[in-house]
Scaffold this motif. Structure first.
Motif, PDB file in Angstrom:
ATOM      1  N   ARG A 251     -10.932  -0.766   0.253  1.00 61.70           N
ATOM      2  CA  ARG A 251     -12.364  -0.970   0.449  1.00 61.70           C
ATOM      3  C   ARG A 251     -12.800  -2.090  -0.495  1.00 61.70           C
ATOM      4  O   ARG A 251     -12.576  -2.007  -1.708  1.00 61.70           O
ATOM      5  CB  ARG A 251     -13.109   0.328   0.135  1.00 61.70           C
ATOM      6  CG  ARG A 251     -14.594   0.240   0.359  1.00 61.70           C
ATOM      7  CD  ARG A 251     -15.202   1.631   0.359  1.00 61.70           C
ATOM      8  NE  ARG A 251     -16.619   1.559   0.596  1.00 61.70           N
ATOM      9  CZ  ARG A 251     -17.531   1.573  -0.379  1.00 61.70           C
ATOM     10  NH1 ARG A 251     -17.168   1.686  -1.631  1.00 61.70           N
ATOM     11  NH2 ARG A 251     -18.809   1.489  -0.072  1.00 61.70           N
ATOM     12  N   VAL A 252     -13.400  -3.114   0.091  1.00 63.98           N
ATOM     13  CA  VAL A 252     -13.748  -4.295  -0.704  1.00 63.98           C
ATOM     14  C   VAL A 252     -15.265  -4.412  -0.795  1.00 63.98           C
ATOM     15  O   VAL A 252     -15.958  -4.441   0.221  1.00 63.98           O
ATOM     16  CB  VAL A 252     -13.168  -5.569  -0.036  1.00 63.98           C
ATOM     17  CG1 VAL A 252     -13.480  -6.792  -0.865  1.00 63.98           C
ATOM     18  CG2 VAL A 252     -11.669  -5.428   0.181  1.00 63.98           C
TER      19      VAL A 252
ATOM     20  N   ASP B 160      -4.514  -6.258  -4.140  1.00 65.60           N
ATOM     21  CA  ASP B 160      -4.327  -7.281  -3.112  1.00 65.60           C
ATOM     22  C   ASP B 160      -4.991  -8.572  -3.598  1.00 65.60           C
ATOM     23  O   ASP B 160      -6.218  -8.714  -3.532  1.00 65.60           O
ATOM     24  CB  ASP B 160      -4.979  -6.755  -1.818  1.00 65.60           C
ATOM     25  CG  ASP B 160      -4.983  -7.780  -0.691  1.00 65.60           C
ATOM     26  OD1 ASP B 160      -4.472  -8.893  -0.890  1.00 65.60           O
ATOM     27  OD2 ASP B 160      -5.510  -7.450   0.385  1.00 65.60           O
ATOM     28  N   THR B 161      -4.177  -9.518  -4.099  1.00 61.87           N
ATOM     29  CA  THR B 161      -4.781 -10.745  -4.655  1.00 61.87           C
ATOM     30  C   THR B 161      -5.357 -11.628  -3.547  1.00 61.87           C
ATOM     31  O   THR B 161      -6.304 -12.382  -3.774  1.00 61.87           O
ATOM     32  CB  THR B 161      -3.780 -11.555  -5.502  1.00 61.87           C
ATOM     33  OG1 THR B 161      -2.665 -11.918  -4.687  1.00 61.87           O
ATOM     34  CG2 THR B 161      -3.316 -10.776  -6.716  1.00 61.87           C
TER      35      THR B 161
ATOM     36  N   LYS C 246       0.837  -1.210   0.000  1.00 57.35           N
ATOM     37  CA  LYS C 246       0.000   0.000   0.000  1.00 57.35           C
ATOM     38  C   LYS C 246       0.865   1.250   0.000  1.00 57.35           C
ATOM     39  O   LYS C 246       0.636   2.186  -0.768  1.00 57.35           O
ATOM     40  CB  LYS C 246      -0.874   0.017   1.262  1.00 57.35           C
ATOM     41  CG  LYS C 246      -2.250  -0.549   1.044  1.00 57.35           C
ATOM     42  CD  LYS C 246      -3.032  -0.498   2.337  1.00 57.35           C
ATOM     43  CE  LYS C 246      -3.504  -1.882   2.680  1.00 57.35           C
ATOM     44  NZ  LYS C 246      -3.986  -2.064   4.020  1.00 57.35           N
ATOM     45  N   LEU C 247       1.882   1.253   0.873  1.00 52.61           N
ATOM     46  CA  LEU C 247       2.775   2.422   0.965  1.00 52.61           C
ATOM     47  C   LEU C 247       3.517   2.641  -0.347  1.00 52.61           C
ATOM     48  O   LEU C 247       3.608   3.774  -0.844  1.00 52.61           O
ATOM     49  CB  LEU C 247       3.814   2.208   2.079  1.00 52.61           C
ATOM     50  CG  LEU C 247       3.355   2.421   3.511  1.00 52.61           C
ATOM     51  CD1 LEU C 247       4.449   1.966   4.481  1.00 52.61           C
ATOM     52  CD2 LEU C 247       3.028   3.890   3.750  1.00 52.61           C
TER      53      LEU C 247
ATOM     54  N   HIS D  12     -15.177  -5.563  -6.258  1.00 50.92           N
ATOM     55  CA  HIS D  12     -14.518  -4.298  -6.556  1.00 50.92           C
ATOM     56  C   HIS D  12     -13.552  -3.974  -5.424  1.00 50.92           C
ATOM     57  O   HIS D  12     -13.917  -4.071  -4.250  1.00 50.92           O
ATOM     58  CB  HIS D  12     -15.560  -3.187  -6.711  1.00 50.92           C
ATOM     59  CG  HIS D  12     -14.932  -1.875  -7.037  1.00 50.92           C
ATOM     60  ND1 HIS D  12     -14.406  -1.588  -8.277  1.00 50.92           N
ATOM     61  CD2 HIS D  12     -14.705  -0.794  -6.275  1.00 50.92           C
ATOM     62  CE1 HIS D  12     -13.905  -0.375  -8.270  1.00 50.92           C
ATOM     63  NE2 HIS D  12     -14.061   0.134  -7.058  1.00 50.92           N
ATOM     64  N   LEU D  13     -12.319  -3.638  -5.792  1.00 54.90           N
ATOM     65  CA  LEU D  13     -11.335  -3.228  -4.790  1.00 54.90           C
ATOM     66  C   LEU D  13     -11.049  -1.753  -5.018  1.00 54.90           C
ATOM     67  O   LEU D  13     -10.604  -1.366  -6.093  1.00 54.90           O
ATOM     68  CB  LEU D  13     -10.032  -4.030  -4.937  1.00 54.90           C
ATOM     69  CG  LEU D  13     -10.148  -5.558  -4.916  1.00 54.90           C
ATOM     70  CD1 LEU D  13      -8.773  -6.196  -5.101  1.00 54.90           C
ATOM     71  CD2 LEU D  13     -10.768  -6.043  -3.625  1.00 54.90           C
ATOM     72  N   GLY D  14     -11.350  -0.939  -4.015  1.00 51.73           N
ATOM     73  CA  GLY D  14     -11.126   0.500  -4.180  1.00 51.73           C
ATOM     74  C   GLY D  14     -10.404   1.056  -2.979  1.00 51.73           C
ATOM     75  O   GLY D  14     -10.329   0.424  -1.931  1.00 51.73           O
ATOM     76  N   ALA D  15      -9.861   2.260  -3.133  1.00 43.90           N
ATOM     77  CA  ALA D  15      -9.151   2.886  -2.011  1.00 43.90           C
ATOM     78  C   ALA D  15     -10.129   3.690  -1.164  1.00 43.90           C
ATOM     79  O   ALA D  15     -11.077   4.271  -1.685  1.00 43.90           O
ATOM     80  CB  ALA D  15      -8.055   3.790  -2.546  1.00 43.90           C
ATOM     81  N   THR D  16      -9.926   3.683   0.154  1.00 42.60           N
ATOM     82  CA  THR D  16     -10.724   4.554   1.023  1.00 42.60           C
ATOM     83  C   THR D  16      -9.943   5.859   1.222  1.00 42.60           C
ATOM     84  O   THR D  16      -8.788   5.958   0.793  1.00 42.60           O
ATOM     85  CB  THR D  16     -10.946   3.924   2.419  1.00 42.60           C
ATOM     86  OG1 THR D  16      -9.663   3.779   3.030  1.00 42.60           O
ATOM     87  CG2 THR D  16     -11.636   2.595   2.341  1.00 42.60           C
ATOM     88  N   THR D  17     -10.578   6.818   1.891  1.00 39.36           N
ATOM     89  CA  THR D  17      -9.888   8.099   2.073  1.00 39.36           C
ATOM     90  C   THR D  17      -8.657   7.960   2.967  1.00 39.36           C
ATOM     91  O   THR D  17      -7.722   8.729   2.851  1.00 39.36           O
ATOM     92  CB  THR D  17     -10.850   9.138   2.698  1.00 39.36           C
ATOM     93  OG1 THR D  17     -11.550   8.497   3.751  1.00 39.36           O
ATOM     94  CG2 THR D  17     -11.820   9.699   1.677  1.00 39.36           C
TER      95      THR D  17
END
Ligand code: DC
Length: 245
Positions: free
Chosen positions: A90-91, A44-45, A32-33, A80-85
């Protein structure tokens, strides 16, 4: 003739970084970093197998025996895999947020079991490649440098001693569920069991991919690991780009 800048940009566009290693080694934190600092997508598989496990249990499938149904479910998985703030993942499955639900021990166990089946892995690898289409990615898992993206531009393999890994997994469980930490010995035993499954399966076993840089993260902070990776990708700060803060 293409300019040097255009060339550099097109070279950058093809960046695919794989990070493999056993559970609790710090892959997710580091991936992530690194993705954030490179300004590219994080994939993230492990989360994809966890979503399949969640859907399978919901459909009352047996993760060990219902192989054909699991493979069909994998081919139609609406994830769906998305980024949170706050930068975490976020899955969602369909329109439901299952970010926390996929981190339980029950789902970890089912994901470890269903990821043994070659037919399931085939469908999941296809899905993972689709999620990365037309993107630069930092992708993490067990077989990302060996099977999912064998032609990745940069490959890393992380490991750490079993006690350190168990402590990290303990912290991760506490982060998701709060309350008391589960006993270290119990976490370590479960990690070891899943390690055995991951390393010994016939298709896509956990292993250091050819050409991957090995990093023992036992005594390193996440920032130090990211710095090492950054240097491997861009050269040392003296010879290449500086790591942005
Ligand atoms: O990294 P994780 O604990 O979220 O992964 C969940 C499970 O999925 C784990 O048991 C191993 C499996 N997995 C896999 O087989 N291949 C991958 N590329 C990623 C995860």
């Amino acid at each position: 003739m293409p300019s040097k800048i255009a060339h550099a940009k097109s070279a950058q566009r093809s960046l695919i970084v794989t990070i493999d290693g056993p559970g609790g080694v710090g892959k997710s934190t580091v991936a992530k970093l690194l993705a954030h600092r490179l300004g590219i997508t994080y994939l993230d598989t492990g989360a994809t197998y966890r979503v399949l496990a969640y859907a399978a249990l919901e459909h009352q499938l047996n993760p060990v025996t219902d192989v054909a149904q699991l493979a069909t479910l994998a081919r139609h998985l609406q994830l769906h895999l998305g980024a949170t703030t706050n930068g975490s993942l976020r899955v969602t499955l369909g329109d439901r947020d299952i970010t926390t639900e996929i981190r339980t021990e029950r789902i970890s166990e089912a994901a470890a079991q269903l990821s043994q089946h070659p037919a399931v892995r085939e469908a999941m690898v296809e899905l993972q490649r689709r999620l990365a289409t037309h993107q630069e990615v930092v992708v993490e898992g067990r077989d990302t440098g060996s099977v999912v993206f064998p032609h990745a531009t940069h490959k890393f393999f992380l490991d750490a001693n079993p006690t350190v890994r168990a402590r990290r997994r303990q912290r991760e469980l506490k982060k998701f569920y709060g309350g008391a930490q589960p006993p270290l010995a119990e976490v370590q035993e479960k990690l070891q069991l899943r390690d055995g499954l991951d390393r010994n399966r016939r298709v896509g076993p956990l292993m250091k991919p050819e050409g991957a840089m090995f990093i023992d993260t036992s005594r390193m902070t996440a920032q130090q690991v990211v710095m090492k990776m950054w240097r491997a990708i861009h050269g040392t700060p003296r010879g290449g780009r500086r790591l942005p803060q």
